[in-house]
Scaffold this motif. Sequence first.
Motif, short mmCIF file in Angstrom:
data_model
loop_
_atom_site.label_atom_id
_atom_site.label_comp_id
_atom_site.label_asym_id
_atom_site.label_seq_id
_atom_site.Cartn_x
_atom_site.Cartn_y
_atom_site.Cartn_z
N LEU A 28 7.77 39.19 23.40
CA LEU A 28 6.91 38.75 24.52
C LEU A 28 7.39 37.39 25.05
N ILE A 29 7.66 36.44 24.14
CA ILE A 29 8.13 35.12 24.55
C ILE A 29 9.51 35.23 25.20
N GLU A 30 10.37 36.11 24.65
CA GLU A 30 11.71 36.26 25.25
C GLU A 30 11.61 36.86 26.65
N SER A 31 10.62 37.75 26.87
CA SER A 31 10.43 38.32 28.21
C SER A 31 10.00 37.22 29.19
N ILE A 32 9.11 36.33 28.73
CA ILE A 32 8.70 35.21 29.58
C ILE A 32 9.91 34.32 29.86
N HIS A 33 10.75 34.13 28.83
CA HIS A 33 11.97 33.32 28.98
C HIS A 33 12.88 33.93 30.05
N VAL A 34 13.07 35.23 29.98
CA VAL A 34 13.95 35.91 30.95
C VAL A 34 13.37 35.83 32.36
N LEU A 35 12.05 36.00 32.49
CA LEU A 35 11.41 35.89 33.82
C LEU A 35 11.59 34.48 34.38
N ALA A 36 11.34 33.47 33.53
CA ALA A 36 11.45 32.07 33.98
C ALA A 36 12.89 31.75 34.39
N ILE A 37 13.87 32.20 33.57
CA ILE A 37 15.24 31.84 33.92
C ILE A 37 15.71 32.60 35.16
N SER A 38 15.12 33.77 35.41
CA SER A 38 15.48 34.49 36.65
C SER A 38 15.04 33.68 37.86
N SER A 145 27.90 24.42 40.35
CA SER A 145 26.56 24.75 39.86
C SER A 145 26.45 26.25 39.57
N ILE A 146 26.93 27.07 40.50
CA ILE A 146 26.86 28.52 40.30
C ILE A 146 27.66 28.93 39.05
N LEU A 147 28.88 28.39 38.92
CA LEU A 147 29.72 28.73 37.76
C LEU A 147 29.03 28.34 36.45
N LEU A 148 28.43 27.14 36.44
CA LEU A 148 27.78 26.66 35.20
C LEU A 148 26.58 27.52 34.83
N TRP A 149 25.74 27.87 35.81
CA TRP A 149 24.55 28.65 35.49
C TRP A 149 24.90 30.08 35.08
N VAL A 150 25.97 30.65 35.68
CA VAL A 150 26.42 31.99 35.26
C VAL A 150 26.87 31.92 33.80
N ALA A 151 27.57 30.83 33.45
CA ALA A 151 28.02 30.65 32.06
C ALA A 151 26.82 30.47 31.12
N VAL A 152 25.77 29.76 31.57
CA VAL A 152 24.56 29.59 30.76
C VAL A 152 23.95 30.96 30.45
N VAL A 153 23.82 31.79 31.48
CA VAL A 153 23.22 33.12 31.30
C VAL A 153 24.08 33.98 30.37
N ALA A 154 25.40 33.93 30.56
CA ALA A 154 26.29 34.73 29.69
C ALA A 154 26.15 34.28 28.23
N CYS A 155 26.15 32.98 27.99
CA CYS A 155 25.98 32.47 26.62
C CYS A 155 24.62 32.86 26.07
N GLY A 156 23.57 32.76 26.92
CA GLY A 156 22.23 33.11 26.48
C GLY A 156 22.18 34.56 26.01
N ARG A 157 22.82 35.41 26.79
CA ARG A 157 22.84 36.84 26.44
C ARG A 157 23.62 37.07 25.14
N TRP A 158 24.69 36.31 24.97
CA TRP A 158 25.54 36.55 23.80
C TRP A 158 24.94 36.02 22.50
N ILE A 159 23.94 35.14 22.63
CA ILE A 159 23.28 34.65 21.41
C ILE A 159 22.78 35.84 20.61
#
Length: 166
Positions: A28-38, A145-159
């Motif tokens: 549930l918290i991870e879903s909120i996390h994904v919504l917020a980061i979107s 900025s776009i490159l950095l945030w795409v990298a943040v999302v990719a790392c987040g997913r790979w965790i």
Amino acid sequence: MLSQSLIAFFEDSALADSIRENDILFPLIESIHVLAISLVIGSILAVDLRLLGLASVGRSVSRVTSGVLPLTWCAFVVAVGSGGLLFISNATKYLANGYFVAKMLLIAAAGINMLVFHALSTRDLPRWENAARPPLRARLAGGLSILLWVAVVACGRWIGFTMKVG
Ligand code: HEM
């Protein structure tokens, strides 16, 4: 970095325990996390594409940012709050996860990129903010900025793919 005792304090807390043990809370918290980061990424993209001269070119840069950034900051607070709750549930393991550490460093880098851009551009923004094609440093800030945030999302997913279980 974070002291061992501070990590233990959070990881052994009743809150962390309930997130770890309860089958519903973590997803549930991870879903909120994904919504917020979107919302964070989507709203930042709107500003970055304007800085690159690729979208909303009929509107001034400050009009785009003032319309979008309040949403960005609200969503960012929710992303940090929900991310922090996920983090305390397994703090030691997340700190040992290279993708998690990389993601935190990339978020810091994205913040520094935004601060540097604001520091450099606020002085002469009125001179160029209506231009369909902003000056090079604005386009560089938007592109980075776009490159950095795409990298943040990719790392987040790979965790999740690389977390050591058990
Ligand atoms: C706005 C900045 C942030 C972005 C864009 C972001 C992005 C992500 C993404 C894309 C995921 C993977 C979600 C999934 O697909 O399941 C994720 C998971 C996660 N994030 Fe964030 N995050 C941000 C901030 C934070 C912060 C500040 C923290 C901690 C203090 C954090 C901690 C976590 C944790 C612990 C996970 C779960 C990994 C797992 O076990 O699956 N995030 N994040």
